[in-house]
Motif scaffolding. Structure first.
Motif, PDB file in Angstrom:
ATOM      1  N   SER A  27      14.999 -29.264  10.779  1.00  0.00           N
ATOM      2  CA  SER A  27      15.892 -29.767  11.823  1.00  0.00           C
ATOM      3  C   SER A  27      17.319 -29.815  11.279  1.00  0.00           C
ATOM      4  O   SER A  27      17.530 -29.839  10.064  1.00  0.00           O
ATOM      5  N   ALA A  28      18.266 -29.886  12.183  1.00  0.00           N
ATOM      6  CA  ALA A  28      19.656 -30.132  11.785  1.00  0.00           C
ATOM      7  C   ALA A  28      19.736 -31.534  11.178  1.00  0.00           C
ATOM      8  O   ALA A  28      18.896 -32.388  11.468  1.00  0.00           O
ATOM      9  N   PRO A  29      20.735 -31.790  10.331  1.00  0.00           N
ATOM     10  CA  PRO A  29      20.871 -33.122   9.745  1.00  0.00           C
ATOM     11  C   PRO A  29      20.929 -34.219  10.813  1.00  0.00           C
ATOM     12  O   PRO A  29      21.590 -34.062  11.836  1.00  0.00           O
ATOM     13  N   LEU A  30      20.208 -35.286  10.553  1.00  0.00           N
ATOM     14  CA  LEU A  30      20.174 -36.439  11.451  1.00  0.00           C
ATOM     15  C   LEU A  30      21.349 -37.344  11.106  1.00  0.00           C
ATOM     16  O   LEU A  30      21.451 -37.838   9.985  1.00  0.00           O
ATOM     17  N   ALA A  31      22.241 -37.537  12.055  1.00  0.00           N
ATOM     18  CA  ALA A  31      23.426 -38.366  11.850  1.00  0.00           C
ATOM     19  C   ALA A  31      23.330 -39.613  12.720  1.00  0.00           C
ATOM     20  O   ALA A  31      23.370 -39.505  13.949  1.00  0.00           O
ATOM     21  N   PRO A  32      23.188 -40.794  12.108  1.00  0.00           N
ATOM     22  CA  PRO A  32      23.183 -42.022  12.901  1.00  0.00           C
ATOM     23  C   PRO A  32      24.540 -42.254  13.551  1.00  0.00           C
ATOM     24  O   PRO A  32      25.572 -42.233  12.887  1.00  0.00           O
ATOM     25  N   THR A  33      24.534 -42.424  14.858  1.00  0.00           N
ATOM     26  CA  THR A  33      25.747 -42.721  15.618  1.00  0.00           C
ATOM     27  C   THR A  33      25.370 -43.724  16.708  1.00  0.00           C
ATOM     28  O   THR A  33      24.184 -43.921  16.981  1.00  0.00           O
ATOM     29  N   LYS A 131      26.280 -42.586   3.090  1.00  0.00           N
ATOM     30  CA  LYS A 131      25.161 -41.920   2.414  1.00  0.00           C
ATOM     31  C   LYS A 131      24.288 -41.169   3.424  1.00  0.00           C
ATOM     32  O   LYS A 131      23.809 -40.076   3.138  1.00  0.00           O
ATOM     33  N   ALA A 132      24.076 -41.752   4.593  1.00  0.00           N
ATOM     34  CA  ALA A 132      23.248 -41.100   5.614  1.00  0.00           C
ATOM     35  C   ALA A 132      23.872 -39.788   6.091  1.00  0.00           C
ATOM     36  O   ALA A 132      23.160 -38.878   6.508  1.00  0.00           O
ATOM     37  N   LEU A 133      25.190 -39.690   6.022  1.00  0.00           N
ATOM     38  CA  LEU A 133      25.887 -38.494   6.482  1.00  0.00           C
ATOM     39  C   LEU A 133      26.131 -37.472   5.372  1.00  0.00           C
ATOM     40  O   LEU A 133      26.658 -36.394   5.627  1.00  0.00           O
ATOM     41  N   THR A 134      25.738 -37.823   4.142  1.00  0.00           N
ATOM     42  CA  THR A 134      25.955 -36.947   2.996  1.00  0.00           C
ATOM     43  C   THR A 134      25.108 -35.691   3.097  1.00  0.00           C
ATOM     44  O   THR A 134      23.903 -35.754   3.361  1.00  0.00           O
ATOM     45  N   LEU A 135      25.733 -34.562   2.884  1.00  0.00           N
ATOM     46  CA  LEU A 135      24.999 -33.302   2.798  1.00  0.00           C
ATOM     47  C   LEU A 135      24.635 -33.080   1.339  1.00  0.00           C
ATOM     48  O   LEU A 135      25.250 -33.620   0.448  1.00  0.00           O
ATOM     49  N   LEU A 141      13.990 -33.272   9.264  1.00  0.00           N
ATOM     50  CA  LEU A 141      12.800 -32.747   9.913  1.00  0.00           C
ATOM     51  C   LEU A 141      12.658 -33.240  11.341  1.00  0.00           C
ATOM     52  O   LEU A 141      12.940 -34.404  11.648  1.00  0.00           O
ATOM     53  N   ALA A 142      12.185 -32.339  12.201  1.00  0.00           N
ATOM     54  CA  ALA A 142      11.713 -32.722  13.524  1.00  0.00           C
ATOM     55  C   ALA A 142      10.245 -33.094  13.332  1.00  0.00           C
ATOM     56  O   ALA A 142       9.507 -32.388  12.644  1.00  0.00           O
ATOM     57  N   VAL A 143       9.844 -34.193  13.929  1.00  0.00           N
ATOM     58  CA  VAL A 143       8.499 -34.733  13.744  1.00  0.00           C
ATOM     59  C   VAL A 143       7.817 -34.817  15.099  1.00  0.00           C
ATOM     60  O   VAL A 143       8.411 -35.293  16.064  1.00  0.00           O
ATOM     61  N   GLU A 144       6.587 -34.370  15.148  1.00  0.00           N
ATOM     62  CA  GLU A 144       5.764 -34.511  16.359  1.00  0.00           C
ATOM     63  C   GLU A 144       4.574 -35.377  15.976  1.00  0.00           C
ATOM     64  O   GLU A 144       3.760 -34.999  15.135  1.00  0.00           O
ATOM     65  N   VAL A 145       4.507 -36.574  16.554  1.00  0.00           N
ATOM     66  CA  VAL A 145       3.393 -37.492  16.309  1.00  0.00           C
ATOM     67  C   VAL A 145       2.365 -37.242  17.401  1.00  0.00           C
ATOM     68  O   VAL A 145       2.645 -37.478  18.576  1.00  0.00           O
ATOM     69  N   GLY A 146       1.195 -36.755  17.009  1.00  0.00           N
ATOM     70  CA  GLY A 146       0.151 -36.401  17.963  1.00  0.00           C
ATOM     71  C   GLY A 146      -0.158 -37.524  18.938  1.00  0.00           C
ATOM     72  O   GLY A 146      -0.336 -38.675  18.545  1.00  0.00           O
ATOM     73  N   GLY A 147      -0.185 -37.201  20.208  1.00  0.00           N
ATOM     74  CA  GLY A 147      -0.486 -38.175  21.235  1.00  0.00           C
ATOM     75  C   GLY A 147       0.673 -39.069  21.604  1.00  0.00           C
ATOM     76  O   GLY A 147       0.563 -39.900  22.499  1.00  0.00           O
ATOM     77  N   SER A 148       1.810 -38.911  20.924  1.00  0.00           N
ATOM     78  CA  SER A 148       2.965 -39.770  21.200  1.00  0.00           C
ATOM     79  C   SER A 148       4.182 -38.981  21.628  1.00  0.00           C
ATOM     80  O   SER A 148       4.762 -39.245  22.666  1.00  0.00           O
ATOM     81  N   GLY A 149       4.611 -38.046  20.781  1.00  0.00           N
ATOM     82  CA  GLY A 149       5.782 -37.265  21.118  1.00  0.00           C
ATOM     83  C   GLY A 149       6.669 -37.013  19.930  1.00  0.00           C
ATOM     84  O   GLY A 149       6.328 -37.330  18.795  1.00  0.00           O
ATOM     85  N   PRO A 150       7.851 -36.434  20.184  1.00  0.00           N
ATOM     86  CA  PRO A 150       8.733 -36.006  19.105  1.00  0.00           C
ATOM     87  C   PRO A 150       9.670 -37.096  18.617  1.00  0.00           C
ATOM     88  O   PRO A 150       9.900 -38.105  19.276  1.00  0.00           O
ATOM     89  N   GLY A 151      10.232 -36.817  17.453  1.00  0.00           N
ATOM     90  CA  GLY A 151      11.261 -37.646  16.852  1.00  0.00           C
ATOM     91  C   GLY A 151      11.875 -36.866  15.706  1.00  0.00           C
ATOM     92  O   GLY A 151      11.529 -35.706  15.488  1.00  0.00           O
ATOM     93  N   ARG A 152      12.790 -37.502  14.991  1.00  0.00           N
ATOM     94  CA  ARG A 152      13.435 -36.846  13.849  1.00  0.00           C
ATOM     95  C   ARG A 152      13.553 -37.819  12.700  1.00  0.00           C
ATOM     96  O   ARG A 152      13.685 -39.030  12.907  1.00  0.00           O
ATOM     97  N   LEU A 153      13.528 -37.252  11.488  1.00  0.00           N
ATOM     98  CA  LEU A 153      13.734 -38.083  10.313  1.00  0.00           C
ATOM     99  C   LEU A 153      14.577 -37.335   9.302  1.00  0.00           C
ATOM    100  O   LEU A 153      14.634 -36.105   9.311  1.00  0.00           O
ATOM    101  N   SER A 154      15.204 -38.117   8.443  1.00  0.00           N
ATOM    102  CA  SER A 154      15.943 -37.574   7.309  1.00  0.00           C
ATOM    103  C   SER A 154      15.615 -38.384   6.085  1.00  0.00           C
ATOM    104  O   SER A 154      15.539 -39.609   6.131  1.00  0.00           O
TER     105      SER A 154
END
Length: 159
Positions: A27-33, A131-135, A141-154
């Motif tokens: 996934s593209a970098p996850l940036a908290p905003t 730190k969260a925005l540091t490259l 990663l894009a995450v798919e939790v079975g039976g629940s749906g998508p999300g993202r993590l870094s």
């Protein structure tokens, strides 16, 4: 030196922990905003130096918190729609982040532990946001939790 977990390690941990099939993809970098709120776990070494972060976006925070606590999927979807985690989901996602410390603790690497978790709805301290925005040494990663749906993590190493 700190260990950056590879996707298979992350997938295996989440699959075991959430007792659901989990699939990952780059996934593209996850940036908290403010428009993309995240739960951010802060991990420190034995000298209390911030060494790593793990960020879950709102959908993954809600879905992981619901799955580990056996909260119905409707509870996670309500949290996503409202844009806030209730106390139960916050406690549950904290536990996921706490157990995720094991991803960093491999032979030959610094021992890390969860020091703090900054929950959705609370502004991130400037140093944590930076730190969260540091490259660099990070896994997004894009995450798919079975039976629940998508999300993202870094996962981000701070040094």
């Amino acid at each position: 030196m700190s260990h950056l977990p590879v996707p298979k390690e992350i997938r295996d941990l989440l699959t075991d922990l959430l007792d659901r099939e989990v699939t990952l993809s780059p996934s593209a970098p996850l940036a908290p905003t403010p428009k993309n709120p995240c739960t951010v776990g802060v991990y420190v070494d034995d000298r209390l130096q911030v060494t790593a972060l793990v960020a879950f976006d709102l959908p993954l925070s809600a879905r992981a918190g619901a799955a580990i606590g056996l909260v119905p999927a409707a509870g996670a979807e309500a949290a996503i729609e409202e844009g806030v985690l209730n106390d139960t989901l916050r406690e549950n996602v904290y536990e996921v982040l706490n157990i995720a410390a094991s991803l960093f603790n491999v032979e030959g690497a610094d021992h890390l532990r969860l020091y703090d978790a900054h929950h959705i709805g609370v502004p991130l301290p400037p140093d944590v946001l930076a730190k969260a925005l540091t490259l660099g040494r990070r896994e997004d990663l894009a995450v798919e939790v079975g039976g629940s749906g998508p999300g993202r993590l870094s996962g981000v190493l701070g040094r």
